[in-house]
Design an enzyme around this catalytic site. Structure first.
Site, PDB file in Angstrom:
ATOM      1  N   GLU A  91       0.822  -1.199   0.000  1.00 29.44           N
ATOM      2  CA  GLU A  91       0.000   0.000   0.000  1.00 29.44           C
ATOM      3  C   GLU A  91       0.863   1.258   0.000  1.00 29.44           C
ATOM      4  O   GLU A  91       1.916   1.296   0.635  1.00 29.44           O
ATOM      5  CB  GLU A  91      -0.860   0.049   1.251  1.00 29.44           C
TER       6      GLU A  91
ATOM      7  N   CYS B 238       5.562  -4.616  16.753  1.00 29.35           N
ATOM      8  CA  CYS B 238       5.156  -3.584  17.702  1.00 29.35           C
ATOM      9  C   CYS B 238       3.694  -3.862  18.061  1.00 29.35           C
ATOM     10  O   CYS B 238       2.871  -4.127  17.193  1.00 29.35           O
ATOM     11  CB  CYS B 238       5.310  -2.192  17.085  1.00 29.35           C
TER      12      CYS B 238
ATOM     13  N   CYS C  25      -9.847  -0.165   3.440  1.00 25.01           N
ATOM     14  CA  CYS C  25      -8.549  -0.802   3.234  1.00 25.01           C
ATOM     15  C   CYS C  25      -8.534  -2.220   3.783  1.00 25.01           C
ATOM     16  O   CYS C  25      -8.165  -3.149   3.090  1.00 25.01           O
ATOM     17  CB  CYS C  25      -7.464   0.037   3.932  1.00 25.01           C
TER      18      CYS C  25
ATOM     19  N   GLY D  11       6.536  -2.001   7.095  1.00 28.36           N
ATOM     20  CA  GLY D  11       7.926  -2.437   7.190  1.00 28.36           C
ATOM     21  C   GLY D  11       8.838  -1.505   7.963  1.00 28.36           C
ATOM     22  O   GLY D  11       8.485  -0.379   8.296  1.00 28.36           O
TER      23      GLY D  11
ATOM     24  N   SER E 185      11.576   6.621   8.726  1.00 32.86           N
ATOM     25  CA  SER E 185      11.028   6.433  10.069  1.00 32.86           C
ATOM     26  C   SER E 185      11.454   5.059  10.571  1.00 32.86           C
ATOM     27  O   SER E 185      11.306   4.066   9.875  1.00 32.86           O
ATOM     28  CB  SER E 185       9.503   6.520  10.006  1.00 32.86           C
TER      29      SER E 185
ATOM     30  N   SER F   8      10.286   6.239  16.001  1.00 34.06           N
ATOM     31  CA  SER F   8       9.040   5.790  16.625  1.00 34.06           C
ATOM     32  C   SER F   8       9.343   5.456  18.068  1.00 34.06           C
ATOM     33  O   SER F   8       9.687   4.323  18.400  1.00 34.06           O
ATOM     34  CB  SER F   8       8.524   4.549  15.884  1.00 34.06           C
ATOM     35  N   LEU F   9       9.221   6.436  18.932  1.00 26.91           N
ATOM     36  CA  LEU F   9       9.639   6.261  20.331  1.00 26.91           C
ATOM     37  C   LEU F   9       8.539   5.582  21.143  1.00 26.91           C
ATOM     38  O   LEU F   9       8.758   4.531  21.742  1.00 26.91           O
ATOM     39  CB  LEU F   9      10.003   7.626  20.918  1.00 26.91           C
ATOM     40  N   HIS F  10       7.390   6.199  21.224  1.00 23.02           N
ATOM     41  CA  HIS F  10       6.162   5.606  21.795  1.00 23.02           C
ATOM     42  C   HIS F  10       6.168   5.328  23.292  1.00 23.02           C
ATOM     43  O   HIS F  10       5.123   5.040  23.872  1.00 23.02           O
ATOM     44  CB  HIS F  10       5.755   4.333  21.049  1.00 23.02           C
TER      45      HIS F  10
ATOM     46  N   CYS G  19       0.657  -1.956  16.377  1.00 19.81           N
ATOM     47  CA  CYS G  19       0.714  -1.771  14.922  1.00 19.81           C
ATOM     48  C   CYS G  19       0.157  -2.995  14.222  1.00 19.81           C
ATOM     49  O   CYS G  19       0.590  -4.116  14.478  1.00 19.81           O
ATOM     50  CB  CYS G  19       2.157  -1.514  14.487  1.00 19.81           C
TER      51      CYS G  19
ATOM     52  N   CYS H  64       3.392   8.393   1.524  1.00 20.15           N
ATOM     53  CA  CYS H  64       3.831   7.450   2.555  1.00 20.15           C
ATOM     54  C   CYS H  64       4.077   6.103   1.883  1.00 20.15           C
ATOM     55  O   CYS H  64       3.158   5.514   1.319  1.00 20.15           O
ATOM     56  CB  CYS H  64       2.717   7.366   3.595  1.00 20.15           C
TER      57      CYS H  64
ATOM     58  N   CYS I 115       6.087  -6.945   8.381  1.00 19.16           N
ATOM     59  CA  CYS I 115       7.136  -6.381   9.223  1.00 19.16           C
ATOM     60  C   CYS I 115       7.497  -7.408  10.279  1.00 19.16           C
ATOM     61  O   CYS I 115       6.640  -8.142  10.764  1.00 19.16           O
ATOM     62  CB  CYS I 115       6.646  -5.101   9.892  1.00 19.16           C
TER      63      CYS I 115
ATOM     64  N   ASN J 290      -4.802   4.439  15.961  1.00 18.42           N
ATOM     65  CA  ASN J 290      -5.857   3.954  15.069  1.00 18.42           C
ATOM     66  C   ASN J 290      -6.143   2.501  15.394  1.00 18.42           C
ATOM     67  O   ASN J 290      -5.306   1.634  15.126  1.00 18.42           O
ATOM     68  CB  ASN J 290      -5.410   4.037  13.610  1.00 18.42           C
TER      69      ASN J 290
HETATM   70  N1  SAH Z   1       8.931   0.639  11.086  1.00 22.15           N
HETATM   71  C1  SAH Z   1       8.976   2.061  10.943  1.00 22.15           C
HETATM   72  C2  SAH Z   1       8.055   2.629   9.889  1.00 22.15           C
HETATM   73  C3  SAH Z   1       6.614   2.126   9.853  1.00 22.15           C
HETATM   74  S1  SAH Z   1       5.495   2.600  11.103  1.00 22.15           S
HETATM   75  C4  SAH Z   1       8.733   2.725  12.269  1.00 22.15           C
HETATM   76  O1  SAH Z   1       8.467   2.025  13.238  1.00 22.15           O
HETATM   77  O2  SAH Z   1       8.855   3.931  12.361  1.00 22.15           O
HETATM   78  C5  SAH Z   1       5.338   4.307  11.001  1.00 22.15           C
HETATM   79  C6  SAH Z   1       4.456   4.863  12.107  1.00 22.15           C
HETATM   80  O3  SAH Z   1       3.129   4.303  12.027  1.00 22.15           O
HETATM   81  C7  SAH Z   1       4.882   4.521  13.524  1.00 22.15           C
HETATM   82  O4  SAH Z   1       5.684   5.487  14.078  1.00 22.15           O
HETATM   83  C8  SAH Z   1       3.586   4.584  14.258  1.00 22.15           C
HETATM   84  O5  SAH Z   1       3.493   5.848  14.830  1.00 22.15           O
HETATM   85  C9  SAH Z   1       2.526   4.524  13.246  1.00 22.15           C
HETATM   86  N2  SAH Z   1       1.553   3.488  13.612  1.00 22.15           N
HETATM   87  C10 SAH Z   1       1.646   2.154  13.524  1.00 22.15           C
HETATM   88  N3  SAH Z   1       0.513   1.579  13.949  1.00 22.15           N
HETATM   89  C11 SAH Z   1      -0.297   2.570  14.321  1.00 22.15           C
HETATM   90  C12 SAH Z   1      -1.603   2.617  14.837  1.00 22.15           C
HETATM   91  N4  SAH Z   1      -2.307   1.506  15.047  1.00 22.15           N
HETATM   92  N5  SAH Z   1      -2.126   3.812  15.122  1.00 22.15           N
HETATM   93  C13 SAH Z   1      -1.436   4.945  14.875  1.00 22.15           C
HETATM   94  N6  SAH Z   1      -0.213   4.979  14.372  1.00 22.15           N
HETATM   95  C14 SAH Z   1       0.365   3.796  14.100  1.00 22.15           C
END
Ligand code: SAH
Length: 365
Positions: free
Chosen positions: A95, A119, A343, A168, A200, A222-224, A122, A108, A115, A300
């Site tokens: 996508e 995480c 989607c 990925g 990213s 992507s710290l989180h 995700c 994007c 992947c 999301n």
């Molecule tokens: N692997 C890389 C790039 C892909 S994810 C990374 O981790 O940065 C890119 C971004 O998608 C992540 O930073 C995260 O913020 C976002 N993401 C993934 N799942 C999500 C979700 N369910 N809701 C909101 N953002 C999400």
């Protein structure tokens, strides 16, 4: 799909393309001519490359090709967001999402099928990993989107920014991602500045150090989570590269050079998991004086997830705390929600590894 030995030109950066032309007994400057045709004019047939001699076109037809993916679908959201589902082989689709805004248009793109990082919040991580994408499959996303948006001259081009935030982990596929970043920045291709190409990452420390040496693009992390125990759960890669290794790598990234560099910090907002005042305090301390911009991302949800999106109040409170501490903190706008729902359905019907949430982007420069 037809098996072919022909060389693929779509995914070649300039050095690779020049080497190819030298190898077939041509002058290296042919590389810039052909790159312009492919990337700026969206041409994939050699016969349309009219400033090449007939003999060279015939030669190219015999040994090379501009392989492009099949467009399975193109969906338009009410807010202008466009999503393409592209078939890259008999088993896999990827996508790509275009997000138009007033002052920019962001594409994007995906770097892997699935992947491997898992995480927890995700949806891509839940499907598992299939394979790395090749150069041509990654740059094809830009090629398809740019062509669909009219292949305009540089000044009028709709895509002003590209982010590796699709499916990925780009830094686990640097062999293919770095040449693609070079094509995105090449004046004979898309000519984007390094500020407008963003990788990213979930935090592949050794590869962060390679970015500056090899492509010098922008970086988002992507710290989180603001501490190791929580990050170990949300981003399991943290067990391999914990914060005490990651944070110095980010510092090294912004140091040196003349341009003022910063890192974009992405922080997904999960209700009562990482959105409490104490998390904001820890984050402020962790970031210290790292030059950065923080982007809070409302979660999301996807089927079977254990997480819930933080309330608007919690997001606002978190943002306020960071802003009060002098940090630059924005909240990412949710875009393309209506086609995001579609989607899941569409991807489910076509190929089972393409189910994922569209990642929406709203970077502030
Ligand atoms: N692997 C890389 C790039 C892909 S994810 C990374 O981790 O940065 C890119 C971004 O998608 C992540 O930073 C995260 O913020 C976002 N993401 C993934 N799942 C999500 C979700 N369910 N809701 C909101 N953002 C999400």
């Amino acid at each position: 799909m037809e098996i072919t030995e022909k060389v693929d030109l779509l995914g070649m950066d300039r050095a690779a393309m020049e080497a190819f032309f030298t190898q077939i007994g041509e002058k290296p400057f042919r590389a810039s001519q052909v790159m312009k045709w492919i990337h700026q004019h969206g041409v994939s047939e050699f016969d349309e490359m009219t400033n090449l001699s007939k003999a060279l076109r015939e030669n190219l037809k015999a040994v090379a090709q501009v392989r492009t993916p099949k467009i399975v679908s193109e969906q338009h959201s009410d807010d202008g967001t466009i999503k393409w589902l592209l078939e890259v082989d008999n088993h896999n689709c990827i996508e790509t999402v275009f997000i138009p805004e007033k002052s920019r248009g962001t594409l994007c793109i995906s770097s892997q099928v699935g992947c491997a990082l898992e995480c927890r919040f995700c949806s891509t991580g839940q499907q598992g990993f299939n394979r790395n994408l090749e150069n041509w499959e990654i740059i094809a996303q830009m090629w398809v989107a740019n062509k669909a948006l009219g292949c305009k001259p540089k000044e009028e081009r709709k895509i002003s920014n590209v982010v590796f935030m699709g499916m990925g982990e780009p830094l686990l596929n640097v062999t293919h991602v770095f040449p693609v970043a070079r094509i995105l920045m090449d004046d004979y291709a898309y000519g984007l500045s390094k500020r407008r190409v963003t990788i990213s990452t979930a935090g592949v420390v050794p590869a962060i150090d390679k970015i500056k040496e090899e492509v010098d693009v922008s970086l988002a992390i992507s710290l989180h989570a603001p501490n190791n125990p929580l990050r170990d759960i949300l981003v399991p890669l943290n067990q391999k590269y914990p914060l005490e290794e990651l944070m110095p790598a980010l510092q090294r990234f912004v140091e040196g050079g003349h341009s003022k560099k910063h890192v974009t910090v992405e922080y997904v907002m999960l209700d009562k998991v990482n959105d409490l005042p104490e998390h904001a305090d820890q984050l402020i301390e962790l970031l210290g004086d790292l030059p950065c911009k923080i982007n809070l991302i409302p979660f999301n949800p996807f089927p079977n997830t254990e997480y819930v999106r933080s309330s608007n109040n919690a997001i606002h409170r978190f943002q306020q705390k960071l802003t009060d501490a002098g940090l630059n903190c924005t909240v990412r706008k949710t875009r393309g929600e209506d086609i995001d729902a579609a989607c899941g359905q569409l991807a489910g019907k076509v190929k089972d590894r393409t189910k994922r949430t569209v990642h929406r982007v709203d970077f502030k420069d």
